[in-house]
Scaffold this motif. Structure first.
Motif, PDB file in Angstrom:
ATOM      1  N   ARG A  34      39.652  28.642  28.491  1.00 26.71           N
ATOM      2  CA  ARG A  34      39.218  29.899  29.123  1.00 26.71           C
ATOM      3  C   ARG A  34      37.803  29.775  29.684  1.00 26.71           C
ATOM      4  O   ARG A  34      37.507  30.311  30.751  1.00 26.71           O
ATOM      5  CB  ARG A  34      39.303  31.040  28.113  1.00 26.71           C
ATOM      6  CG  ARG A  34      40.739  31.435  27.818  1.00 26.71           C
ATOM      7  CD  ARG A  34      40.804  32.523  26.778  1.00 26.71           C
ATOM      8  NE  ARG A  34      42.190  32.924  26.532  1.00 26.71           N
ATOM      9  CZ  ARG A  34      42.582  33.607  25.486  1.00 26.71           C
ATOM     10  NH1 ARG A  34      41.706  33.979  24.571  1.00 26.71           N
ATOM     11  NH2 ARG A  34      43.842  33.935  25.332  1.00 26.71           N
ATOM     12  N   ASN A  35      36.933  29.065  28.988  1.00 30.11           N
ATOM     13  CA  ASN A  35      35.567  28.879  29.489  1.00 30.11           C
ATOM     14  C   ASN A  35      35.551  28.060  30.781  1.00 30.11           C
ATOM     15  O   ASN A  35      34.747  28.325  31.675  1.00 30.11           O
ATOM     16  CB  ASN A  35      34.680  28.238  28.424  1.00 30.11           C
ATOM     17  CG  ASN A  35      34.297  29.227  27.341  1.00 30.11           C
ATOM     18  OD1 ASN A  35      34.365  30.439  27.529  1.00 30.11           O
ATOM     19  ND2 ASN A  35      33.900  28.710  26.193  1.00 30.11           N
ATOM     20  N   ILE A  36      36.413  27.068  30.885  1.00 26.97           N
ATOM     21  CA  ILE A  36      36.518  26.308  32.139  1.00 26.97           C
ATOM     22  C   ILE A  36      36.893  27.260  33.268  1.00 26.97           C
ATOM     23  O   ILE A  36      36.320  27.216  34.354  1.00 26.97           O
ATOM     24  CB  ILE A  36      37.537  25.156  32.010  1.00 26.97           C
ATOM     25  CG1 ILE A  36      36.979  24.064  31.094  1.00 26.97           C
ATOM     26  CG2 ILE A  36      37.894  24.576  33.375  1.00 26.97           C
ATOM     27  CD1 ILE A  36      38.001  23.004  30.694  1.00 26.97           C
ATOM     28  N   GLY A  37      37.848  28.141  33.002  1.00 29.55           N
ATOM     29  CA  GLY A  37      38.237  29.136  33.998  1.00 29.55           C
ATOM     30  C   GLY A  37      37.104  30.080  34.351  1.00 29.55           C
ATOM     31  O   GLY A  37      36.867  30.383  35.524  1.00 29.55           O
ATOM     32  N   LEU A  38      36.369  30.549  33.350  1.00 33.34           N
ATOM     33  CA  LEU A  38      35.258  31.465  33.605  1.00 33.34           C
ATOM     34  C   LEU A  38      34.150  30.815  34.431  1.00 33.34           C
ATOM     35  O   LEU A  38      33.483  31.481  35.221  1.00 33.34           O
ATOM     36  CB  LEU A  38      34.676  31.978  32.276  1.00 33.34           C
ATOM     37  CG  LEU A  38      35.517  33.020  31.554  1.00 33.34           C
ATOM     38  CD1 LEU A  38      34.959  33.282  30.157  1.00 33.34           C
ATOM     39  CD2 LEU A  38      35.588  34.315  32.363  1.00 33.34           C
ATOM     40  N   LYS A  39      33.955  29.527  34.257  1.00 31.85           N
ATOM     41  CA  LYS A  39      32.913  28.824  35.006  1.00 31.85           C
ATOM     42  C   LYS A  39      33.380  28.443  36.411  1.00 31.85           C
ATOM     43  O   LYS A  39      32.560  28.050  37.240  1.00 31.85           O
ATOM     44  CB  LYS A  39      32.477  27.569  34.241  1.00 31.85           C
ATOM     45  CG  LYS A  39      31.747  27.899  32.955  1.00 31.85           C
ATOM     46  CD  LYS A  39      31.458  26.662  32.125  1.00 31.85           C
ATOM     47  CE  LYS A  39      30.795  27.054  30.816  1.00 31.85           C
ATOM     48  NZ  LYS A  39      30.639  25.928  29.900  1.00 31.85           N
ATOM     49  N   SER A  42      36.596  32.211  41.424  1.00 32.76           N
ATOM     50  CA  SER A  42      35.860  32.670  42.598  1.00 32.76           C
ATOM     51  C   SER A  42      36.296  34.054  43.064  1.00 32.76           C
ATOM     52  O   SER A  42      35.845  34.533  44.092  1.00 32.76           O
ATOM     53  CB  SER A  42      36.030  31.663  43.743  1.00 32.76           C
ATOM     54  OG  SER A  42      37.409  31.518  44.050  1.00 32.76           O
ATOM     55  N   GLY A  43      37.155  34.713  42.330  1.00 33.49           N
ATOM     56  CA  GLY A  43      37.653  36.025  42.734  1.00 33.49           C
ATOM     57  C   GLY A  43      36.775  37.161  42.247  1.00 33.49           C
ATOM     58  O   GLY A  43      35.693  36.958  41.704  1.00 33.49           O
ATOM     59  N   ASP A  44      37.262  38.372  42.443  1.00 29.01           N
ATOM     60  CA  ASP A  44      36.544  39.580  42.032  1.00 29.01           C
ATOM     61  C   ASP A  44      36.906  40.009  40.617  1.00 29.01           C
ATOM     62  O   ASP A  44      36.213  40.826  40.014  1.00 29.01           O
ATOM     63  CB  ASP A  44      36.856  40.731  42.996  1.00 29.01           C
ATOM     64  CG  ASP A  44      36.326  40.460  44.396  1.00 29.01           C
ATOM     65  OD1 ASP A  44      35.278  39.796  44.520  1.00 29.01           O
ATOM     66  OD2 ASP A  44      36.969  40.917  45.362  1.00 29.01           O
ATOM     67  N   TYR A  45      38.015  39.491  40.104  1.00 23.78           N
ATOM     68  CA  TYR A  45      38.512  39.873  38.786  1.00 23.78           C
ATOM     69  C   TYR A  45      39.016  38.639  38.044  1.00 23.78           C
ATOM     70  O   TYR A  45      39.334  37.628  38.653  1.00 23.78           O
ATOM     71  CB  TYR A  45      39.692  40.848  38.900  1.00 23.78           C
ATOM     72  CG  TYR A  45      39.404  42.104  39.666  1.00 23.78           C
ATOM     73  CD1 TYR A  45      38.847  43.216  39.041  1.00 23.78           C
ATOM     74  CD2 TYR A  45      39.716  42.210  41.020  1.00 23.78           C
ATOM     75  CE1 TYR A  45      38.600  44.382  39.733  1.00 23.78           C
ATOM     76  CE2 TYR A  45      39.474  43.374  41.723  1.00 23.78           C
ATOM     77  CZ  TYR A  45      38.910  44.462  41.080  1.00 23.78           C
ATOM     78  OH  TYR A  45      38.669  45.609  41.781  1.00 23.78           O
ATOM     79  N   VAL A  46      39.153  38.797  36.721  1.00 20.41           N
ATOM     80  CA  VAL A  46      39.776  37.778  35.879  1.00 20.41           C
ATOM     81  C   VAL A  46      40.836  38.468  35.031  1.00 20.41           C
ATOM     82  O   VAL A  46      40.624  39.590  34.551  1.00 20.41           O
ATOM     83  CB  VAL A  46      38.731  37.098  34.956  1.00 20.41           C
ATOM     84  CG1 VAL A  46      39.404  36.293  33.862  1.00 20.41           C
ATOM     85  CG2 VAL A  46      37.809  36.213  35.753  1.00 20.41           C
ATOM     86  N   VAL A  47      41.960  37.780  34.858  1.00 17.31           N
ATOM     87  CA  VAL A  47      42.993  38.199  33.908  1.00 17.31           C
ATOM     88  C   VAL A  47      43.381  36.966  33.108  1.00 17.31           C
ATOM     89  O   VAL A  47      43.682  35.921  33.688  1.00 17.31           O
ATOM     90  CB  VAL A  47      44.251  38.761  34.615  1.00 17.31           C
ATOM     91  CG1 VAL A  47      45.334  39.103  33.593  1.00 17.31           C
ATOM     92  CG2 VAL A  47      43.904  39.977  35.454  1.00 17.31           C
TER      93      VAL A  47
END
Length: 178
Positions: A34-39, A42-47
């Motif tokens: 999940r941290n790899i994804g958070l870093k 490039s979008g406006d939201y995360v799910v």
């Protein structure tokens, strides 16, 4: 993964340039992933969506529309929990969620926000809330609980939807149940 997931992901990525792939040779845990994804997003939201769960076809559209309509920082909904064991399959939803669309507000104006769902999966989260907020990679369980409580301290409006759009599978031998 021990199945053909990597090949399936590569196939989708080859035909859709919005899909970026990240691979690790060893399992470093859900928090690391999940941290790899958070870093990297490039979008406006995360799910966040767990590999064995699924969302309805229109889930993202519904949540983005609710975010725009109610200026929601976090959009949540009912989770249909599907519990499977050898004998039977049970279905239930959490009873913590209000019976209507409701803007929960922030911790200062509505302390009930703390008592709502602690699953981080299935929530639409505005990117502005996620600056420098990461999962604790030393935690093997309840990392989403810690993350969500930190997230709640940053939000202005939390919105709950009166619909099931996330299907959450639980099995007896999952990490949370062992």
């Amino acid at each position: 993964s021990t199945d053909k997931s990597k090949d399936i992901i590569k196939k989708y990525a080859s035909v859709d340039n919005r899909i970026r792939t990240f691979y690790s040779e060893i399992n470093q845990g859900v928090s690391r992933s999940r941290n790899i994804g958070l870093k990297s997003f490039s979008g406006d939201y995360v799910v966040f969506l767990d590999a064995d769960d699924f969302i309805t076809k229109d889930a993202i559209k519904i949540m983005v529309e609710a975010s725009e309509k109610y200026n929601g920082d976090v959009i949540d909904s009912y989770h249909l929990i599907i519990y499977k064991n050898k004998k039977k399959t049970s279905y239930f939803t959490e009873n913590k969620v209000p019976k209507e669309i409701i803007v929960m507000a922030n911790l200062n104006s509505n302390i009930e926000v703390l008592t709502k769902s602690t699953y981080i999966t299935g929530k639409l989260i505005k990117k502005d809330l996620l600056k420098d907020l990461y999962f604790d990679e030393d935690l093997r369980r309840y990392e989403d609980l810690v993350f969500e409580h930190k997230l709640k301290l940053r939000l202005n409006n939390m919105v709950f939807l009166d619909k099931v759009i996330y299907y959450y599978y639980q099995v007896p031998d999952s990490l949370i149940n062992t």
